[in-house]
Enzyme design. Structure first.
Site, PDB file in Angstrom:
ATOM      1  N   ASN A   1       2.934  -2.871 -97.736  1.00  0.00           N
ATOM      2  CA  ASN A   1       1.626  -2.515 -98.279  1.00  0.00           C
ATOM      3  C   ASN A   1       1.874  -1.457 -99.355  1.00  0.00           C
ATOM      4  OD1 ASN A   1      -0.966  -1.718 -98.788  1.00  0.00           O
ATOM      5  ND2 ASN A   1      -1.518  -1.369 -96.642  1.00  0.00           N
TER       6      ASN A   1
ATOM      7  N   ARG B   1     -15.754   7.320-100.914  1.00  0.00           N
ATOM      8  CA  ARG B   1     -16.493   6.402-101.810  1.00  0.00           C
ATOM      9  C   ARG B   1     -17.984   6.423-101.493  1.00  0.00           C
ATOM     10  NH1 ARG B   1     -12.533   1.314-100.775  1.00  0.00           N
ATOM     11  NH2 ARG B   1     -11.114   2.813 -99.819  1.00  0.00           N
TER      12      ARG B   1
ATOM     13  N   GLU C   1      -3.207  -5.343 -89.484  1.00  0.00           N
ATOM     14  CA  GLU C   1      -3.035  -6.136 -90.706  1.00  0.00           C
ATOM     15  C   GLU C   1      -1.569  -6.498 -90.942  1.00  0.00           C
ATOM     16  OE1 GLU C   1      -5.629  -2.934 -92.234  1.00  0.00           O
ATOM     17  OE2 GLU C   1      -6.204  -4.387 -93.752  1.00  0.00           O
TER      18      GLU C   1
ATOM     19  N   HIS D   1     -10.443  -6.109 -97.187  1.00  0.00           N
ATOM     20  CA  HIS D   1     -10.113  -5.956 -95.765  1.00  0.00           C
ATOM     21  C   HIS D   1     -10.099  -7.306 -95.041  1.00  0.00           C
ATOM     22  CE1 HIS D   1     -11.917  -1.610 -95.738  1.00  0.00           C
ATOM     23  NE2 HIS D   1     -10.613  -1.543 -95.949  1.00  0.00           N
TER      24      HIS D   1
END
Ligand code: AMP
Length: 396
Positions: free
Chosen positions: A8, A239, A383, A178
């Site tokens: 990642n 955010r 993930e 995601h």
């Protein structure tokens, strides 16, 4: 036994996890931070040990070299030939990629082309891919896209209500993100519920530093809260999530230090959300501590986050016309019983009720009462495991 690395890559970091496959055993994991800056830090965790070193790493190629050398140095592998596959998380797959793919020159060119949709992420992902190609050119190399799971969204959900030319000519639409997490936790939840995912309507709430909520019907993503970029949806750690877009030119006109739209977007990405409201921290642990001691800003940040989460989850009850289960995952979703309690409490009308003894720190699985019409589950996301599995699947 073959070994597969899940990668990642961020703009200045590279997270990795080494698996023995097909056993799915994690052999080691690590992170290299501050790539391209002075005093980069590399941490390797294996066999209950954590080894950290500080050195200057100029780019992703050097980061990959370092991580591979460390695998040898710490005896985690004896030879590079043991590594047979690498899977790279890629943030934007646009409309090209509906599933993970083997990476060839054409795929790499498309990922580069899609950098306009994820300017912070895709170039870093490309750097990570190139670094592995240079050092281990013969291993299976797979791209796993954050957006792929959401390519099943119907047009009614992915189109924005703006003129068609902006979609056709400029590709402005909802892509979501995601995806690997929503995919993974929806399958895990189906298993926990003992029912095929095809028969279920699920709302998955990935609540970490980044937040996205998805509506999943019969195993397919039919709506999701992130949009054209990962700035959309509920407020997040730093955010803003959804705001009135007219605020952007207004701030450019009014605030001297904000010269253009890009400056405002930067503020909305990095200085907003929980951080913007709480001011002292974007970390939910700090916010919860502040709230417990009566801090007004921390309390407001908590309440606003819960408010936005409830609204999105409520929307998806409407999109799905009811749901079988709500699933909490990621840093806050997995760990914060306070956020879970406040969200579910505020949606009790939909037929959800938490079992107080089950909604505790460390809980995994069903945390709702036996008579809760909509089940509430905590499912830890993974993930990296999805990435490693996709490498295995495409290798065959
Ligand atoms: P992620 O991006 O998935 O790593 O999630 C990061 C977020 O999870 C941060 O806001 C953390 O404060 C939050 N988090 C992690 N552990 C806890 C905890 N025990 N209680 C509340 N929030 C937590």
């Amino acid at each position: 036994m073959s070994k597969t690395i899940a990668i990642n890559a961020g703009s200045s970091s590279l997270k990795w996890q080494l698996y023995a496959m097909p056993e799915e055993k994690v052999l080691a994991k690590g992170i290299i931070e501050r790539i391209g800056l002075k005093d980069s830090i590399s941490t390797v965790k294996f066999d209950g040990r954590a080894e950290s070193q500080t050195l200057d790493i100029v780019d992703h190629v050097q980061a990959v070299k370092l991580l591979l050398e460390d695998l040898l140095k710490f005896g985690i592998i004896q030879d590079y030939a043991e590594i047979t596959g690498v899977g790279h998380r890629v943030v934007a797959g646009g409309e090209y990629f509906t599933d993970s793919v083997l990476i060839d020159d054409e795929v790499l060119a498309k990922i580069e082309e899609l950098a306009s949709l994820a300017p912070l992420h895709n170039p870093a992902n490309v750097d990570g891919i190139r670094a592995f190609k240079e050092i281990l050119p013969d291993i299976t190399s797979v791209a796993v896209f954050d957006t792929a799971f959401h390519t099943t969204l119907p047009e009614v959900a992915y189109r924005y209500p703006i003129a068609e030319k902006y979609y056709q000519d400029y590709k402005v639409r909802k892509y979501g993100a995601h995806g690997t997490s929503h995919y993974y936790v929806s399958r895990q939840a189906a298993e926990m519920l003992g029912r095929p995912v095809e028969d279920l309507k699920l709302i998955t709430a990935h609540i970490g530093n980044g937040i996205s909520i998805s509506a999943i019907d019969g195993g397919k993503s039919v709506d999701t809260s992130m949009g054209f970029t990962p700035l959309a949806g509920p407020m997040m750690g730093t955010r803003s999530g959804d705001i009135d877009p007219a605020i952007i030119p207004y701030l450019v006109a009014q605030v001297p230090e904000l010269e253009n739209a890009a400056d405002v977007i930067d503020v909305l990405n990095k200085e907003s959300g929980v951080l913007g409201v709480a001011e002292a921290s974007s970390d939910m642990r700090d916010v919860e501590a502040g709230r417990a001691s009566g801090d007004a800003k921390m309390t407001l940040a908590f309440d606003m986050l819960v408010d936005r989460l409830k609204k999105f989850i409520g929307q998806y009850f409407a999109v799905l016309n009811g749901a079988d289960a709500l699933i909490f995952t990621a840093g806050i979703g997995e760990n914060s019983d306070q956020v879970r309690e406040a969200v579910v409490e505020g949606l009790s009308w939909f037929g959800m009720k938490l079992e107080p003894g089950k909604n505790v720190f460390g809980a995994v699985g069903d945390i709702s009462t036996a008579d809760s019409k909509v089940k509430v589950l905590v499912v830890p996301t993974d993930e990296e495991l999805v990435i490693a599995r996709d490498v295995e699947r495409l290798k065959a």
